[in-house]
Motif scaffolding. Sequence first.
Motif, PDB file in Angstrom:
ATOM      1  N   TYR A   1       0.810  -1.209   0.000  1.00 18.87           N
ATOM      2  CA  TYR A   1       0.000   0.000   0.000  1.00 18.87           C
ATOM      3  C   TYR A   1       0.844   1.261   0.000  1.00 18.87           C
ATOM      4  N   VAL A   2       0.361   2.247  -0.724  1.00 16.97           N
ATOM      5  CA  VAL A   2       0.831   3.615  -0.531  1.00 16.97           C
ATOM      6  C   VAL A   2       0.347   4.063   0.839  1.00 16.97           C
ATOM      7  N   MET A   3       1.178   4.798   1.559  1.00 13.51           N
ATOM      8  CA  MET A   3       0.810   5.242   2.901  1.00 13.51           C
ATOM      9  C   MET A   3       0.834   6.768   2.983  1.00 13.51           C
TER      10      MET A   3
ATOM     11  N   ARG B   1       5.108   2.807  -2.223  1.00 16.50           N
ATOM     12  CA  ARG B   1       5.210   1.496  -1.596  1.00 16.50           C
ATOM     13  C   ARG B   1       6.631   1.158  -1.161  1.00 16.50           C
ATOM     14  N   PRO B   2       7.645   1.350  -2.011  1.00 16.85           N
ATOM     15  CA  PRO B   2       9.010   1.051  -1.551  1.00 16.85           C
ATOM     16  C   PRO B   2       9.632   2.169  -0.709  1.00 16.85           C
ATOM     17  N   GLY B   3       8.967   3.331  -0.667  1.00 17.51           N
ATOM     18  CA  GLY B   3       9.479   4.452   0.113  1.00 17.51           C
ATOM     19  C   GLY B   3      10.413   5.369  -0.659  1.00 17.51           C
TER      20      GLY B   3
ATOM     21  N   ASN C   1       6.810  -2.886   9.265  1.00 20.21           N
ATOM     22  CA  ASN C   1       5.391  -2.540   9.056  1.00 20.21           C
ATOM     23  C   ASN C   1       5.025  -1.232   9.754  1.00 20.21           C
ATOM     24  N   THR C   2       5.894  -0.239   9.617  1.00 22.18           N
ATOM     25  CA  THR C   2       5.700   1.012  10.336  1.00 22.18           C
ATOM     26  C   THR C   2       5.912   2.212   9.433  1.00 22.18           C
TER      27      THR C   2
ATOM     28  N   ILE D   1      -2.991   5.277  -4.387  1.00 24.14           N
ATOM     29  CA  ILE D   1      -2.382   6.276  -5.248  1.00 24.14           C
ATOM     30  C   ILE D   1      -1.712   7.347  -4.392  1.00 24.14           C
ATOM     31  N   MET D   2      -0.503   7.759  -4.803  1.00 24.36           N
ATOM     32  CA  MET D   2       0.236   8.742  -4.017  1.00 24.36           C
ATOM     33  C   MET D   2      -0.392  10.125  -4.028  1.00 24.36           C
TER      34      MET D   2
END
Length: 120
Positions: A32-34, A53-55, A77-78, A101-102
């Motif tokens: 997921y996009v966060m 997702r990968p940051g 997971n943070t 979506i970002m």
Amino acid sequence: QVQLVESGGGLVQAGGSLRLSCAASGWIFSSYVMGWFRQAPGKEREFVASISRPGSSTYYADSVKGRFTISRDNAKNTLYLQMNSLKPEDTAVYYCAAGSIMYPFRGEYWGKGTLVTVSS
């Protein structure tokens, strides 16, 4: 069951720093996009930042650009939000969310929020 739990909020003086965390469980965090949103008293919820997702990619609201940094640790997971040079107008409940979506980022799953209060 998707679960997001924020922590790290509190009272800080203007100019200070706080680091928020959002622990995810019950799903594949890295898929997921966060993002982070905030809601000040009497105002609508507003977007703060999102991360891919990968940051490797991030996006910020103009109001926090250069002061806040979003990051994630997929192994733990943070999700994090480092907030520096805090201003009284940053006072709000901060929510983490998971989406697809970002930008424009829309949360599909939400935490319950953590309160940040910045005193002048």
